[in-house]
Structures are given as C-alpha cells and as structure tokens.
Design a protein around this motif. Structure first.
Motif, mmCIF file in Angstrom:
data_model
loop_
_atom_site.group_PDB
_atom_site.id
_atom_site.type_symbol
_atom_site.label_atom_id
_atom_site.label_comp_id
_atom_site.label_asym_id
_atom_site.label_seq_id
_atom_site.Cartn_x
_atom_site.Cartn_y
_atom_site.Cartn_z
ATOM 1 N N PRO C 316 0.849 -1.200 0.000
ATOM 2 C CA PRO C 316 0.000 0.000 0.000
ATOM 3 C C PRO C 316 0.879 1.243 0.000
ATOM 4 N N SER C 317 0.464 2.257 -0.717
ATOM 5 C CA SER C 317 1.243 3.488 -0.805
ATOM 6 C C SER C 317 1.453 4.092 0.575
ATOM 7 N N SER C 318 2.683 4.543 0.836
ATOM 8 C CA SER C 318 2.946 5.203 2.116
ATOM 9 C C SER C 318 2.493 6.660 2.081
ATOM 10 N N ILE C 319 2.115 7.120 0.906
ATOM 11 C CA ILE C 319 1.676 8.512 0.747
ATOM 12 C C ILE C 319 0.169 8.551 0.553
ATOM 13 N N ASN C 320 -0.512 9.342 1.370
ATOM 14 C CA ASN C 320 -1.903 9.668 1.060
ATOM 15 C C ASN C 320 -1.847 10.912 0.174
ATOM 16 N N HIS C 321 -2.247 10.737 -1.078
ATOM 17 C CA HIS C 321 -2.008 11.805 -2.052
ATOM 18 C C HIS C 321 -2.893 13.033 -1.841
ATOM 19 N N PHE C 322 -3.761 12.990 -0.861
ATOM 20 C CA PHE C 322 -4.554 14.176 -0.530
ATOM 21 C C PHE C 322 -3.922 14.976 0.613
ATOM 22 N N ASP C 323 -2.933 14.380 1.282
ATOM 23 C CA ASP C 323 -2.359 15.030 2.464
ATOM 24 C C ASP C 323 -1.411 16.168 2.131
ATOM 25 N N ASN C 324 -0.731 16.077 1.002
ATOM 26 C CA ASN C 324 0.309 17.072 0.721
ATOM 27 C C ASN C 324 -0.231 18.311 0.024
ATOM 28 N N TRP C 325 -1.467 18.611 0.263
ATOM 29 C CA TRP C 325 -2.087 19.804 -0.310
ATOM 30 C C TRP C 325 -2.578 20.676 0.831
ATOM 31 N N ILE C 326 -2.567 21.957 0.610
ATOM 32 C CA ILE C 326 -3.058 22.870 1.637
ATOM 33 C C ILE C 326 -4.132 23.751 1.034
ATOM 34 N N GLN C 327 -5.172 23.962 1.808
ATOM 35 C CA GLN C 327 -6.322 24.706 1.302
ATOM 36 C C GLN C 327 -6.051 26.207 1.364
ATOM 37 N N VAL C 328 -6.358 26.900 0.312
ATOM 38 C CA VAL C 328 -6.211 28.356 0.299
ATOM 39 C C VAL C 328 -7.271 28.959 1.210
ATOM 40 N N PRO C 329 -6.846 29.768 2.177
ATOM 41 C CA PRO C 329 -7.836 30.369 3.082
ATOM 42 C C PRO C 329 -8.608 31.493 2.396
ATOM 43 N N GLU C 330 -9.641 31.982 3.073
ATOM 44 C CA GLU C 330 -10.439 33.078 2.512
ATOM 45 C C GLU C 330 -9.659 34.378 2.663
ATOM 46 N N GLN C 331 -9.009 34.815 1.608
ATOM 47 C CA GLN C 331 -8.221 36.039 1.683
ATOM 48 C C GLN C 331 -9.024 37.273 1.263
ATOM 49 N N ARG C 332 -10.237 37.063 0.792
ATOM 50 C CA ARG C 332 -11.150 38.183 0.514
ATOM 51 C C ARG C 332 -12.587 37.681 0.660
ATOM 52 N N ASN C 333 -13.535 38.590 0.587
ATOM 53 C CA ASN C 333 -14.935 38.182 0.646
ATOM 54 C C ASN C 333 -15.449 37.897 -0.752
ATOM 55 N N TYR C 334 -16.279 36.858 -0.875
ATOM 56 C CA TYR C 334 -16.787 36.469 -2.181
ATOM 57 C C TYR C 334 -18.306 36.619 -2.207
#
Lengths: 388, 388, 388, 388
Positions: C316-334
C-alpha cells in the motif's frame, strides 16, 4: 428590578467613525452597556452612559447613528465641549491630533477617557497629564490587553504563585498584513506612513509597556531594532505607495520582577506568518512551571509535567511538544476587554472607585516608544527613567 | 564486489570517551562508515577509515573498544602523533585543551578534523588556522547542523527560490535542563561553570554563526543579552553547586542577505519549556512564503495559503494557526549529519574534493561568541569585522 | 444616510421565469442589490436597479412578482422596448430566440445584458455584436464562472506568480443526471434534444472559452469528441423520449500561455459519478507549484511540498495523495458570481468604467462551440481564427 | 511434501542489472518463486526456475549475485544462447537492442519472455513474432498491469456485470519527476532523451493498449497529443541536459465495448502533482454503477448510492464527493503482478496451459505507440488496423 437611581453619564465620543472607535468602543462597549441596562452598581442604582457621536464627516455619522441606534451626533466638537450635559470627553481620533483635543477638553472641565498613544511625544503626554491633575479632572487611558481573557488567566496564575520565580518572557505578536496588490490589505495605509503617525513601534510598544508593567514589574531598560521589511504597498484605492514606517520591531526588555530580574523578548511584526497558538502569544517561564498565553486561551506545563527531551536528530522525536501542556479551563466569565475597562472607568467616575490606568500610564507608554526609537538609532540599550 | 583500490585513512580519535565524541563521531559516523564497506568512490574504489581510540582513562577506552568493536586504543597521544600510519588527528576533547592539541598535531604534520569551538578565543583560533595553512595540512571543523534534515529541506527551498525575498528569521533553541535536585540533570555540570568553559553563548553562538552564514548570508553585526536564570544546581554526584555561566542568550543579528538585509532573532536557553515543533525551530519569512524548520521536519505556508486573520479577541479564533501549513515530504534520503560531514571530509582528504568548512570557519564561530560577550557587557550592538 | 444622487436603471428582465433567470439573476443578483441599498459608488452616490419582469406566462409572472417583491411585470416585450424608462434589456430566454430578441432591443436603443450562448451560430453572434457597435449601445454577456470563489483564488495565485510557468490544465466537469425513470431527472429534457438547442458542447464549451482565455491565454486550437452515452430518458412529465444531443464531450485545447504553450484537457459529462473535490475541478500544474480548484475552494501543492513517490504496487502506498495539499484560506470576501458581474455591468453603464465581457466575448464562445462540432465531425484538430 | 517430479527451467536473464529487471523480475518474481519452493503444479510436481544473470558489467553482476544469492552469472550472451541447459531467454535490456537480442535467441531455439516495448517499431515487432511462430518457440511479453490488485478487482466487477453498460473510462497516470537541480530526480535521464528511446508515449501507450484491450475491448482509433512540459533537466551526475522527448501525453480512445462504444481518455504525465487516489487511477462509468481503481484499491458507487448534486456555488457543497463511495474489500490474495505473469508463463511453457500474452500482443503495443505519434504529428484521429 426597580432602579431608584440612574447616574447618566454624558460622553462626547470623538473619532467613533474610525475602525477602533466604532467597533471596540461604540459597538462592543458602550452599546452593549446600554443594552444590558447600564452598569448595575446595586439593586437600586445603575450607571448609564449617554453618548453623542462626534466626527468630521456628516454622512458617516448619519450611517453610524442608524447602524448603532444612537441618534445623537454632531460635527461641532467645540460646541459640545461647552455643553454641561457631557461630563466625559472620549478620544479615538488620529494620534497626531489627540493631545490637542484632550487639552481643550480638560480646559473645558471634562473628564477624559482616551485611546493610546496619548500624544506624539513624551513632553505632550506629560503636559496633558499634569494639566488633568491641575484641573482636577478624572482620566483614563485604554489599556485593553490587560482584560484579554488570556492575560487575565495569566494574571490569575501569577497571583496564585504557580510559576515560582519568573525569569523569562517571550512575546510573539503579528500576522501577515497583505500588501494590497493581489489580496486587498486588511489594515489602513496610514499605518505604513511615518508622516501619518504609522509604524509598529509607536503602535505596539505602548501595549507592551502596560502589559509588562501591570503583569511582571517595572521595565528598567530596553533594546529595540525596527525594520521595514516590505516597502511597496497598495492603498485603499488600489494605488501603489512607498511605505516608510517600520513594520517590524525586535525588542528585548529588562524587568525588575517580584523575585529578581526578568528578561522579556518581544517580536512584533505585520509581516510574519503565524505558526503558533494565536496572533499574540506570550510564553512565561518560571522555576516551577511555564505558561503560553494567547488572546483567550492559556496552556500550562508545571514542573511535574516537564519532559526530559533527548537531542537526537537521527530519528523523529518521540515527544510531541504540544502534548505535555494542559489548557486552563474557563474559571470565570470574560467580557470584551474594552467594555470591561469602560465599566471600571465609569465606576471610577461615578463611585470614585480606584482606577490606576490614567494619563500617567499613557505618558509611560509614549516614553516607551520614544525609548524604542532611541535604542534603534543609537544601536544600544536605553534605560527608562521614572518620569512620574 | 571486487574493489581494486582501498584508501585506508588512519584517524587518531581523541576525546571519544566523551558524550559527543562517542555517540555522534564514533558510533554514528565512523563505525557505520566501516560497516557500510567504506565510502564508495566508484565501482572499483573506496575510502576506509581506520580509527584508533584515544583518551586519558584506560578503563573507559577498554569498555568503548569492546562496545564499538574497534580494538585499537591508546592513552599515549604524543606517541601516536609521531606514527605515520595515522594521517588525521580528530579532536572532541574539552574546549580548553583543544587548540593546544590541534597545534601539536599540525606541527606533527597531521591533517585536522575537530569539534567546535576550535579555541577559547579568536587569537588562538586564528593561530591554529594560520599554522595549518603554513604547514599545508588539510582541516575541517564540525558544523553538523548544516546537514540536519530540517536545515537541508530549508536549503532546498531557498535554492528553489520558494521564499521570494527573505527578510526575517526567528530561532528558538532550548529545553528544560533539570537542576539535578529532584530529577537528575541531563547535561554535564561543566556547562554551567565559567571556569570550565561552560555557558550557552560560547556553545550555541558558534552554531548560529555557520548556520546563518551558510544559509542566509554574512552576519554584519549582533546584539546579545546573556542571563543566568537558574544559579543553584546539583552535579553528577548529587552535590549542590553555584552555576555562574549564563544559561540563556537573547540575540539579534543583522545579515547581508542575497536580496537585502535580513533580521534574525534567536533565543537560546537551557531553561525553557517547549511548546513548539522541535527543540530547535527556525521560522523564515519571505515575501512569497514562510517556513518553520525543526531538526528533521519542515512546514511551509506559501503566499496563496496565507490566511487573513481578523483581530477579534471577543470570540475564539476561527483559524487554527497550525492548519494552514503543509509539511515538506521526504524528497531525498537523509543520513546522520555528523556522518555526512565525515564522508565529505574524507573525500576532501583523499580525492581533494572541495571542502569549505575548515579552521577558518571555526575561527569565525569563536569570533561570533566573543562578539556576543562584547555586546552583552557593552550593552550595545557589536559589528563583526572580517578576520579572514 | 443621505444620498445626494441616485442613478435609477430601468431593466427589462426577459426570461426570468426560467431556472437561471429567476434564481441567479433575479433572486440572487438584482434583489440583493436592491436590498443592500443599491451599489454604493461613493458616500453620496448610488446606482439602483429598477427591474420589470417579462415572460410569456402571466401566471408564472404573478407568482414570481409575489415571491420576489418586484411588483412590475409584463408579457408585452415589444411595448416595453419602446418605453424610455428602461435603458437595459436583459435576456435569459431560450437560446434559439435570444439573438432575435437582442437585435430588436438594440434597434430600440436599449443597452444589452444577456446570458450565453448569445446566438445559435457565429454569424448571428457577430451580427448582434456589430449592430451594438453601430448603434453605440453598451453590452455585456454573462461569464459568471470568472467570479466563482475558486476561480478568483486561482486568479490571485496566477497574478502572484505562484505557479512559475504553467504548462498543463486538467478540467473535470459533470455529475450524474438521472435518466428520469426511477429517480426524477434534475435537468430539463430540452438539454438532451438537438432540435431544442440541447447538448453539452454548446452549453459548456462557451464556458471553457472565457474561463481559459481570461485565466490562461488565447486558445489557438481544440480537439473535441462528443458522445451520447445515454439515449433513453424520461421527461418532466414522466414520458420516455429519445435523447439525441451529446451528453459528454472530451476536449483538448492548445493555449498561448504567458510563458509558452499550455495544454488543457477538459472532460464534460452529464453521465459521470463524482469522486473528486467538486462538480467542477480544475487542476493547474506549473513549474513551481500546482493547484486544484473547485467552485469555492482551492488546494495548492508548491514545489517544496511535492512528494517523491515510489512506484511499488506490491505494498500500500505510504503517501496519502490528498495530504500534501493545503487549502487556500479566505483572503477576501466572495459575493455571488452573477451579482458581482451585474454590479460591474451597472457601474460600466452609469460610470463608464471599463467592462471587457461584451457581445464580442459572447461571439467567441459561440465560435468555440462551433469549432468543437467541426473537430468532432472532422476527427481532427480545429484551429480557432481571430474573428474580432 | 515429497515431490516426484521437478521441472527445472533454465532461464537466461538478460538486463537484470537494470532497475526493472533487477527489482521486479529478479528480486520480486524469480527469487520469491525459488524461495517458495517453485511453482506447485500438483502434490508431486513442481516447476523450478533456474536463472543465470546476464549483463555487460562484471562488477555489477557480482554485486547482484551476492545480493540475490543467485551465484551463476555471465557476460557472454552468445555463448549462453548455445547452451542447451537454458530453454528460456528473458530480456529486460534497453529497448533499442531488445528485438535483435530476441531474434538471436529465437534462432538459437530459445523460448522467449521479454519486457515491453518488444521493438522500436511495428515492423521489427511483427518480424520477431512471425519468426517465433515459424520456429515454433513459445513466447510471452510482460503485461504486468493486468495483475495489479486494483485492475483485478475491476475485472472481477466487470465479469460480475456490476457496471451495466460501460460507456466511459478516464485514466490519470503520473506524478512529479524531479528535474534534478534541487531535489535529485527519481527516474533515469534516458527517459527524457529521444535518441535513447525515451518519451512517455512509447513507454505508456503500450501499457494502455493491453490494459484497455484486455479489460474493455478492442481499441478502434486514438487521438494523442504529446507535450514536452519541462525541457531542462539534470542527470545522474548532476549535469544539466536538454530533454527532447515528450514528458506528457493526452490521449483519447474509441473502444468497441461489449455493449457499444466506450470512450476512454487517459492523461499520462511525468510532470503532474497528484491529488487523486493513486499514481494511476482509472474511473469507469457504466449505466448501473461506477468504479475508481488505483494500483491496489478500488472504490465503487452503484446507482443506488449515486448522489443528486445541486449546482450552487453560493454555499459550500453539502456533499463530500468522496463519501458516497465504498471500498472493495480484499476478496482474494494478490501476489506481485510480475510474479503472477511469470508463473503463468512458466506453466504455459511446461504444461502447455493457454497463455494469450505473446509477441503478437507486444506488436500491438508497439503499433499503438506508433499510432500515437502519427495522430500527434497529423493532428487528427488515427485508426488502428488489425495487423495480426
């Protein structure tokens, strides 16, 4: 509840169209005090603030009146200062006109409550303090951070003797203030312009002064290095400008603590990304235990919970250094810090209860900032003489 | 595998009965190099270290020989220095005798590899450097932190241009060293005694020197405040003693960075409780992103992931400030940092590959510590002139 | 608030009884603009839309009037076009009558704001564009996806230079549209009928055109394969019908990017089950980092966080391919994307601010769909000549 | 167990000093087969491979012999081909010499097992196939992906009729191959050089050919766009070089499925960051259900679990699109895919069991890659005629 006696306190609120004046002082302090039915002194007696909104822009005042439900507003400050209905002059205007406004108000016999810094230099700050004493008016300066839930929890721990002897304090303040080109900036542009009273030393060292002195002891001397890390910014209208006021300050303090000298180091920056518990965190180390304090929360590690780490970079650390701390629970209720101080000031005014945070403290804050600049330019430690 | 050519390198390992000499240099560097079949230079060629253990205590040496499987040992340093079988003198003895040992070894024509600090003062450090040049021997000084996985990840990020312009660095080093009365201390008592070469400034500023200069740029000047936070301790035998060497240092550096000045602030303390990612954490802030680095791990927050916090202590923060960081994955394999530098030094020795971490760098580290004391006592910034 | 100047803009809203016209344009754009007190241009000046609801079905109009609180409605489009109170004609009717309606409105001197596609073929789309130019009316075409929070976050990242050189874009659009036999379908049946203007190429390629061109660069050529994956469906009344319009399109684009060619591949399908972050996800890969964008959220993986995977299906892969991503926070109002574009159009109308999303862009979208059909039937790449 | 009969199969293993030959074929297939006591045909009968290691570099062969425990090795291929002890010639050498080696081996009467691609062009691939038929030797070509646990789970689902009618397949293959300047590259440099047989089309289209044809049906035609996304790289020795072989391919296939046409779209890239379940993921959509398959795992969403999403970008999606899938459990044991095919080939050899993956299939794989280049350069769909 049948209230027999209402102390109505007329307050000229000058500068409430600005960010702090509006949000913290009007909307989160005075209005909630009114909505909660005033400050209850006893079952029969309350203190009720009676504010009038003052500013220069009539339209903004109208909008604010509508939004806040306070229907009295005026652009005529001088007229109001002659109006005996108002016994308090509150000032949250821009720093460079504050001292002059306060002076006028004292001369008109008003009691004073105001934002910090109280003046642009120590001389002015002392002059208005001395004038207040001479004229016998009451006075208070905003020192809100003292009533942050986190700081109050810290104070409780100190009072309880939790730390043993405190010897070291580390402060980290700041977050990333966007430059304004891609993401819009979240702070007004004047903060980054010297000519408009900007700069982080003048803004934050005032806070560190009262925070350190009220919590740990008198600050004897300081060393401060300012820096302008980002000098190109975009203002409220999307126009590029040259920032010339320092946006970071690295400062170290020597404090006469209750049980010996304390070293405090504070980094203040508007250009730092935050990997810590809060926007402001203060770590306090003592012989018997340590604490890390944020705006609202506090974590402690007493002697018995202190791990004994082994330095071995060959293998991943077996200790998660966040695990050996325990969060201080809510042992009391915490109200908005600005509102708490407003209530204390109004009680001082009406009931003559003691209130130690007057214009003398404001002057010390201004002195602190001045000493910060002196240390920076002189590249050496600056001692802080007692001025009051 | 049939290796045609084996370069055997005789190494006099002096001071390997001490903590660092034994663990890091013998057991985690030289022994593993031997066990892996030497340093493979090509399919046909290897370099093989051939160590002899040297110390003052015969019994300790016998035990160490048994433990390590290296059966050659001696207490006769002077005799060994005359033995042509050994071309390298390695020194991990106490700092106050190191320079004299090294000098002797150079005069005997040995190549030098040694721990830091290379001497007790800049003058001595420069003298042995100049002597090494004069006699044409090769030389290296341990600068292990450069090969910590965390620091190598940081270096990769810098080389990649991840940070944009770097302007600020924050270092936090330290942990709680127990006093020894209740919980036994995890560090030797000489660390806390001036007369025995103790003190955190001499120990750690050498590290910050090479770490900062190899990673960010030349350090132009520094401000340093030492402190003795805990002065009563109990030694290895349970006897109380008076500590008189500083156990904490608060230092600020001005660095000529690749793209403008960088301010670095480092707190070093043996009396601090750890609420951060690792025993050593370094935060680097740049225009395009930041990183926080521990001994092995590294977390980054690029511009696009930088949150826009709102200062509102009235409510719990909606941002968990640890969430907006992403951990740098293992993009290469990392060996023990001391071993990596040993291999580089042995390749330098045999193959004449470049090796920039010689006695001149050791001298700069000593100069750094001296400047730290100068700043502390003078209560002002100390400029750092180029000495080499 | 005393506003000195109100710009009232009369808008004939044709087709607001349809799904998009009602939900997005009336209820989520025009009504909220009215409720927020218009578009504030300055402290003294606002723009206030003044809509009249137009359709063919009187009953539906009455219901909508009640629901929306807009009490003006009419079935007499021709009459309204002669009424000088209304300066804007808005069209969200069915595609096959749109161009004719718009033409009539332009000839009546109305400014135009309309849904896409602007016409059934490029010729008609160009004719109404040229007519608008000739008659000097202002014009805008809905390109809502540009103001999706996810796309705006992507645009911020691009503007910031986060990606380095972008070379590849992957789009996945679609979800399962139920056939209607067991579970009722969630899209109208005309979408699946050629004769009624259905088909996913005509619908979605218009979107990809403006999305790609506004975000990455001009599209030089495209290859497109349509497919009718499910041809038996049940309509709004439960009657089985033969679907004959393609319900999936597999298309590849070559784009003149800012720093070299970009390949974009988009799958669009109404018959796909979704195992990805959102109904529309776009992955962008660049030399320095990648991003995956959904309707509202954006995840990034910069170079320093890019893992180094090992291909080893044995374990089994030792990498969870969703873990190495970071969500862009809300830097403005939409705000709602449709509303944002409405506000920009109304400012363009009243204040003459620039507005680049006019009928010329609508024509390009129609050309794009035509080229999609050309590539499909010709089984080869289709170049896209500049028509305007 | 008393085995009466051991079929010893002498195998000339050519090219096992390379990455694939060593890891997958020797260490993970042949050695484990030996260690498990051969392939058990019945209680009394086993097949036992008897390999000899062949390569050009004697030193590498000695090291590999020591590492693998296979003590027979040789650099004399021609001599071995005349040795009757060896009935099988296995080839995992570089592609540009493979066909010539195989031809020699067939002429020497050896049975053939080899890696893909079997030749550099279709003509050569057909020639060695025809020669094998003519000479009556047995032959097999590695098609390992067919025995990946993920693909076997997919095949089980298809055989069970789970999907209803399959109409669409989406493949995403690839990950980030580091350029080699900061982080060392994880693939050999020849992959990126045309002259050395590099390029992703030649490498991966062969895989898609057998994967699609064995799983879904015959591929009638394909459209393929190659791209060279990153052309500056650093090789094994740290030297910069110009990459000139395509590192990404965007291809679409039309397949004669069991119940009508299937469209398959595959992106293959060595320059893509992975936000999906695995390094290779294949989504299959059918009328009754869908599946997403990785190297080892498989997730399914049957009709009854298919959500009905609402397109509303104004609010965060109420559906987490990863939740409505269920993972297929381990319904059988999965061995290494290469080893499984080796065992099937050896049974075919000894027991004459059917084995469909011969040189004819290798030729089809080469044809597929050729058609990929034809489509790319011709900018149109390429039909794939039956050649065998």
């Amino acid at each position: 509840m049948s209230v027999e006696k209402i102390h109505r306190v007329g307050i000229i609120m000058n500068g409430v169209t600005g960010r702090m004046g509006k949000n913290q002082h009007l909307l989160r302090s005075i209005i909630p005090i009114i909505h909660q039915g005033g400050i209850s002194v006893s079952d029969e007696e309350i203190i009720m603030p009676d504010p009038i909104l003052v500013g220069r822009n009539e339209n903004k005042l109208k909008v604010l009146a509508a939004e806040s439900g306070i229907d009295k507003w005026s652009t005529d400050l001088n007229g109001l200062l002659q109006d005996p209905k108002y016994s308090v002059y509150f000032d949250a205007t821009m720093t460079n006109i504050r001292a002059a406004n306060i002076e006028k108000a004292i001369r008109a016999g008003k009691n004073i409550y105001c934002e910090k810094p109280t003046a642009m230099n120590l001389e002015d700050a002392l002059r208005i303090y001395n004038l207040a004493i001479e004229r016998g008016v009451k006075h208070g300066v905003v020192q809100d951070k003292l009533w942050l839930p986190g700081i109050m929890k810290l104070k409780d721990l100190i009072d309880r003797g939790y730390f043993g002897r405190i010897f070291s304090v580390r402060g980290e303040f700041g977050y990333w203030v966007f430059e304004g080109d891609t993401v819009p900036s979240q702070r007004p542009s004047w903060n980054y312009k010297k000519a408009e009273g900007g700069g982080i030393i003048f803004d934050m060292l005032c806070h560190w002064q009262y925070l350190l002195e009220n919590t740990f002891g008198r600050v004897k001397s300081l060393s401060c290095l300012g820096a302008l890390h980002i000098d190109k910014r975009w203002d409220e209208n999307g126009n590029e400008y040259q920032a010339d006021a320092e946006d970071a300050a690295y400062s170290t303090f020597q404090i006469d603590g209750a049980n010996g000298e304390i070293v405090a180091h504070f980094n203040s920056s508007w250009q730092v990304r935050v990997r810590r518990d809060d926007l402001l965190t203060i770590q306090v180390d003592g012989t018997e235990g340590s604490a890390v304090v944020g705006l609202r929360e506090c974590w402690i590690q007493p002697y018995g919970a202190t791990p004994k780490p082994i330095w071995n970079p060959d293998i991943p650390s077996s200790i998660n250094h966040f695990d050996n701390w325990i969060q201080v629970p809510e042992q009391r209720n915490y109200d908005n810090a600005f509102k708490v101080q407003w209530e204390l000031f109004l009680r001082h005014l009406v009931l003559d209860e003691p209130f130690q945070w007057g214009l003398q403290e404001g002057a010390k804050g201004v002195q602190f900032a001045e000493k910060g600049f002196e240390s920076w330019s002189g590249r050496k430690w600056a001692d802080i003489p007692k001025v009051i």
